[in-house]
Design a protein around this motif. Structure first.
Motif, short mmCIF file in Angstrom:
data_model
loop_
_atom_site.label_atom_id
_atom_site.label_comp_id
_atom_site.label_asym_id
_atom_site.label_seq_id
_atom_site.Cartn_x
_atom_site.Cartn_y
_atom_site.Cartn_z
N LEU A 1 -7.02 -6.61 -12.40
CA LEU A 1 -6.72 -5.63 -13.33
C LEU A 1 -5.69 -4.92 -12.39
N PHE A 2 -4.44 -4.85 -13.09
CA PHE A 2 -3.76 -4.31 -13.96
C PHE A 2 -3.22 -2.63 -14.46
N GLU A 3 -2.54 -1.89 -13.61
CA GLU A 3 -2.77 -0.87 -14.71
C GLU A 3 -1.23 -0.76 -14.81
N GLN A 4 -0.13 -0.27 -16.19
CA GLN A 4 1.32 0.37 -15.53
C GLN A 4 1.32 1.70 -15.75
N ARG A 5 1.62 2.41 -15.41
CA ARG A 5 1.58 3.72 -15.04
C ARG A 5 3.32 4.87 -15.29
N SER A 6 3.56 5.42 -15.93
CA SER A 6 5.31 5.93 -15.97
C SER A 6 4.50 7.15 -14.88
N VAL A 7 5.75 7.15 -13.79
CA VAL A 7 6.02 8.00 -13.11
C VAL A 7 7.32 8.67 -12.89
N LYS A 8 7.47 9.32 -12.12
CA LYS A 8 8.58 10.92 -11.76
C LYS A 8 8.83 9.93 -10.27
N SER A 9 10.34 9.98 -10.17
CA SER A 9 10.35 8.92 -9.31
C SER A 9 11.92 9.70 -8.22
N SER A 10 12.05 9.89 -7.09
CA SER A 10 13.58 10.22 -6.40
C SER A 10 13.87 9.40 -5.51
N PRO A 11 15.58 8.91 -5.44
CA PRO A 11 15.47 8.12 -4.95
C PRO A 11 16.43 8.71 -3.16
N VAL A 12 14.65 7.30 -2.09
CA VAL A 12 15.49 7.62 -0.35
C VAL A 12 16.58 7.33 0.23
N LEU B 1 1.35 -1.04 0.35
CA LEU B 1 -0.42 -0.37 0.09
C LEU B 1 1.08 1.96 0.20
N ALA B 2 0.77 1.99 -1.00
CA ALA B 2 1.32 3.86 -0.45
C ALA B 2 1.00 3.91 0.09
N ALA B 3 2.26 4.99 0.75
CA ALA B 3 1.85 5.31 1.98
C ALA B 3 2.37 6.64 1.87
N ALA B 4 1.56 7.98 1.93
CA ALA B 4 2.35 9.45 1.65
C ALA B 4 3.15 9.75 2.92
N GLY B 5 4.35 10.36 2.44
CA GLY B 5 5.28 10.81 3.03
C GLY B 5 6.46 11.58 2.82
N GLU B 6 7.76 12.07 3.77
CA GLU B 6 8.60 12.60 3.58
C GLU B 6 9.50 12.27 3.74
N ALA B 7 10.42 11.90 2.76
CA ALA B 7 11.91 11.46 2.98
C ALA B 7 12.70 12.23 2.70
N GLN B 8 14.37 11.66 3.52
CA GLN B 8 15.08 12.06 3.12
C GLN B 8 16.57 10.86 2.22
N PRO B 9 16.13 12.06 1.23
CA PRO B 9 17.44 11.20 -0.05
C PRO B 9 19.04 10.33 0.53
N ASN B 10 19.05 9.22 0.52
CA ASN B 10 20.57 9.06 1.02
C ASN B 10 21.01 8.39 -0.52
N ALA C 1 24.13 7.59 3.48
CA ALA C 1 24.80 8.56 4.36
C ALA C 1 23.74 10.00 3.57
N PRO C 2 22.66 10.87 4.27
CA PRO C 2 21.73 11.65 3.53
C PRO C 2 22.20 12.79 3.02
N LEU C 3 21.64 12.70 2.03
CA LEU C 3 22.73 14.05 0.96
C LEU C 3 21.02 15.35 0.53
N GLY C 4 21.24 16.19 0.53
CA GLY C 4 20.55 17.13 0.12
C GLY C 4 18.88 17.31 1.13
N GLY C 5 18.14 17.99 0.22
CA GLY C 5 16.43 18.41 1.47
C GLY C 5 16.12 16.92 1.23
N THR C 6 15.04 17.31 3.12
CA THR C 6 13.70 16.29 2.48
C THR C 6 13.45 15.75 1.48
N VAL C 7 12.74 14.48 1.14
CA VAL C 7 11.66 14.97 -0.72
C VAL C 7 10.13 14.01 0.21
#
Length: 545
Positions: A505-516, A241-250, A471-477
Motif C-alpha cells: 500500500l502506497f500514498e502519494q504526498r505533496s511535500v516541500k523540498s530543499s536541495p542538499v 528509510l527516511a532519516a532526519a538530519g541537517e544538511a548543507q545545501p550545495n 560547492a556549499p551555499l547558504g545555511g544548513t537545512v
C-alpha cells in the motif's frame, strides 16, 4: 373486483418476501495484511522484521510468498524458506524471484496461523502472521424433504379440481392464494434464485467499487495505491528509510582548470621574427625548466631596403672610422707640438664611431632572448625551429603543477563564504578538494566568475580541463534527507513523493523540498523519519489510475 386484486397483491408480496438475500464476504478481515478499501483481493498476510518484509497470498491450496529487504525493498531470491501452516511444516520452492508452497488446509475457510523461517546469507529470520480465508456464502437452495413435495402436489391438485368443478374465478383466485400461502408456510422459495457474492466475485451491492484480482496496481477508494508485490517486482520499486538530519545545501558549478596567476608564466615575443634554438635545444611539453633558463631565440626579420640602408650606413661608418683613426694616430705622433685637447678629441671621435659601428652590426644580427620567468613545467609549446612568429605571440606557457586553480561561473546569488570547502570532479570521475578563494563582481553572462584553489593536486589534471564543482551555499537545512530520485513533479508543479505505508500500500504526498546536493534533497513537510520513501519506480506508480 376488490378480492381478485387483493389476491394478486398478496401473491406478489409473497413472492417478493420469499426471495433470498445476497451475501458478500469481500470486507472480511484478511489477517495481518492491510486490506485495500474498495478492492477484492486474494486472501493475504504480511509480516516484517528489522531486515525482511514478507507477503503471502493464498489461491486455493497454493501459497505464493514474496520476501524483500525491509529498508530498500530489494527482492530476496536466494533464501531457504520453511513454511508452517496450522502446525504442519514443509519447505517452500523458489520460482522466478518468489516462493511457493501448497497445503490443502488453505482451502478451508477461517483463520490460518502461518510462520516462516527464512535462511539468507547465514542469517535466520522468523516471521509469522494470520491468513484468513473467507467463508462461503450460505446455500439457501438446500433440498427439501420428499414429503413436502407430495403435500404441495396434493394441494395443487385439490385447487385445480375445485376450479374445474365449480368453474368459479373467485374460487380459482382463492385457491391460488391458498397455494402460495402453503408454499410460504413450508419455506419453499417462489421468487428469483438467490444471489451470493464472495471473494473476487461481483458484489452487486457496490457497483462503483473497483474490482481486481489483486495482481494489478490500482487506486483504492480512499485515494491510496494498492501495488501488489508481483507488480512491484516488474517495475522495480525500491525504497529508503527516511532519516532526519541537517544538511548543507550545495550547488553544482561548471568550470575549468587554470594555472596559478602567481606561479605561472607566458613567454611571448616582443618583436617577432624567426625562431632559433639555444644550445640546449627547444624545450618540449612536460619538461621542467628553471627561472632564467634560455628557452629560444627570435631573430628579427630585415627587409631588402632595410638591409641596403644598413649596408650604406656601415660603409659610411667604416670610412669615418678609418679617417678618424688616421687623424688620431697623426696627432699622437705630434704630441707636445699640438695641444693635448686636440689629441683627446680625436680619440673620443674615433671611439664614438667604433661604438656606432658595433651597434649597427649588432642590429643586423640582434636576437630576442626568451627566458623562463619561474621554475615550473612547460605546459604549452607553440614553436618550431625556423618558425616565423609575429609580435605578442605566445610561444611557451609555464605552470607550477603544485599550484592550480579552478575558474567557475557562479549563477546562484546565495553567499559562498571565503575559505569554504568544495569538491571538484573530472569527466572520468577523479575527485579532489577545493577551497573557495573569491568571486568577481563583474557579470559574465548572468554569472559571476569564481576562483577555487585545488588542494592536493592530482597528477592527471590538465590546464583547461572542464570540471564539475559541488560547492556549499547558504545555511544548513533541517529535514528528512532522501535521494533526489524520490521527488516527482505533479501536474500543477508541486513536488511529491510516494510513501510505502504497508507492504503493498502506497500514498502519494505533496511535500516541500530543499536541495542538499546533486543527489539528495531535504523534505521539509509531510514525511516523517523512518517512513519508507520510494526512490525507484515512483514515476510508474504515479501513472496508475
Amino acid at each position: 373486483m376488490i378480492r381478485p386484486r387483493l389476491t394478486m397483491t398478496l401473491a406478489a408480496l409473497a413472492m417478493v418476501a420469499s426471495a433470498s438475500l445476497a451475501i458478500a464476504h469481500g470486507d472480511e478481515d484478511h489477517g495481518a495484511a492491510a486490506t485495500p478499501v474498495g478492492l477484492s483481493v486474494a486472501p493475504r498476510m504480511e509480516a516484517a522484521t528489522e531486515t525482511l518484509e514478507l507477503v503471502a497470498a493464498a489461491k486455493a491450496d497454493d501459497l505464493t510468498i514474496w520476501i524483500d529487504g525491509f529498508a530498500d525493498n530489494v527482492p530476496v531470491t536466494g533464501a531457504t524458506v520453511s513454511v508452517t501452516v496450522d502446525g504442519k511444516t514443509g519447505p517452500a520452492k523458489a520460482a522466478n524471484g518468489f516462493y511457493t508452497y501448497s497445503d490443502g488446509g488453505l482451502e478451508n475457510p477461517g483463520p490460518h496461523e502461518l510462520s516462516f523461517l527464512v535462511s539468507n546469507d547465514g542469517a535466520f529470520e522468523s516471521l509469522s502472521g494470520t491468513l484468513t480465508v473467507p467463508k462461503a456464502a450460505a446455500d439457501t437452495t438446500a433440498a427439501m424433504p420428499i414429503w413436502r413435495w407430495l403435500l404441495i402436489a396434493a394441494l395443487v391438485a385439490l385447487v385445480l379440481a375445485g376450479a374445474w368443478h365449480w368453474r368459479a374465478r373467485r374460487l380459482g383466485a382463492a385457491g391460488l392464494a391458498v397455494l402460495i400461502g402453503a408454499l410460504l408456510f413450508f419455506g419453499i422459495p417462489v421468487g428469483p434464485a438467490p444471489v451470493a457474492a464472495h471473494g473476487d466475485e461481483d458484489h452487486g451491492a457496490s457497483p462503483g467499487a473497483p474490482t481486481g484480482s489483486g495482481e494489478a496496481a490500482v487506486k483504492t477508494a480512499d485515494g491510496k495505491l494498492f501495488g501488489p508485490k508481483s507488480v512491484q517486482r516488474i517495475i522495480g520499486v525500491r525504497t529508503v528509510l527516511a532519516a532526519a538530519g541537517e544538511a548543507q545545501p550545495n550547488t553544482s558549478l561548471t568550470g575549468k582548470i587554470v594555472a596559478d596567476p602567481k606561479r605561472g608564466g607566458l613567454i611571448q615575443s616582443a618583436t617577432g621574427g624567426r625562431v632559433t634554438a639555444p644550445a640546449s635545444r627547444l624545450p618540449i611539453i612536460g619538461q621542467a625548466v628553471r627561472a632564467g633558463q634560455v628557452l629560444a631565440f627570435v631573430e628579427p626579420p630585415l627587409q631588402a631596403i632595410d638591409r641596403a640602408t644598413l649596408a650604406r650606413e656601415s660603409s659610411d661608418l667604416d670610412q669615418q672610422i678609418a679617417l678618424a683613426a688616421n687623424s688620431s694616430a697623426r696627432l699622437r705622433r705630434l704630441e707636445g707640438v699640438v695641444p693635448r685637447r686636440q689629441i683627446e678629441e680625436a680619440g673620443i671621435t674615433l671611439a664614438g664611431l667604433q661604438r656606432r659601428r658595433a651597434a649597427l652590426a649588432q642590429a643586423r644580427s640582434a636576437r630576442e632572448v626568451l627566458v623562463s620567468p619561474i621554475d615550473g613545467v612547460i605546459g604549452l609549446s607553440n614553436v618550431r625551429v625556423g618558425q616565423v612568429v609575429s609580435a605578442e605571440t605566445t610561444l611557451f606557457e609555464i605552470v607550477d603543477r603544485s599550484r592550480l586553480y579552478v575558474e567557475a561561473n557562479l549563477f546562484d546569488r546565495r553567499a559562498l563564504a571565503a575559505g569554504a570547502k568544495a569538491v571538484g570532479k573530472t569527466a572520468d570521475g577523479t575527485t579532489f578538494d577545493l577551497v573557495f578563494e573569491g568571486a568577481g563582481l563583474i557579470d559574465r553572462g548572468r554569472a559571476a566568475p569564481a576562483l577555487f584553489r585545488v588542494v592536493g593536486v592530482p597528477a592527471n589534471l590538465r590546464i583547461g580541463e572542464p570540471i564539475t564543482i559541488e560547492a556549499p551555499l547558504g545555511g544548513t537545512v533541517a529535514g528528512v534527507i532522501v535521494p533526489r530520485a524520490a521527488l516527482l513533479s505533479s501536474a500543477n508543479g508541486t513536488p511529491s513523493v510516494f510513501v510505502k505505508t504497508h507492504a503493498e500500500l502506497f500514498e502519494q504526498r505533496s511535500v516541500k523540498s530543499s536541495p542538499v546536493d546533486a543527489s539528495r534533497v531535504a523534505l521539509l513537510s509531510n514525511v516523517k523519519p523512518g517512513e519508507h520513501v520510494v526512490t525507484a519506480g515512483a514515476e510508474l506508480l504515479g501513472q496508475v489510475r
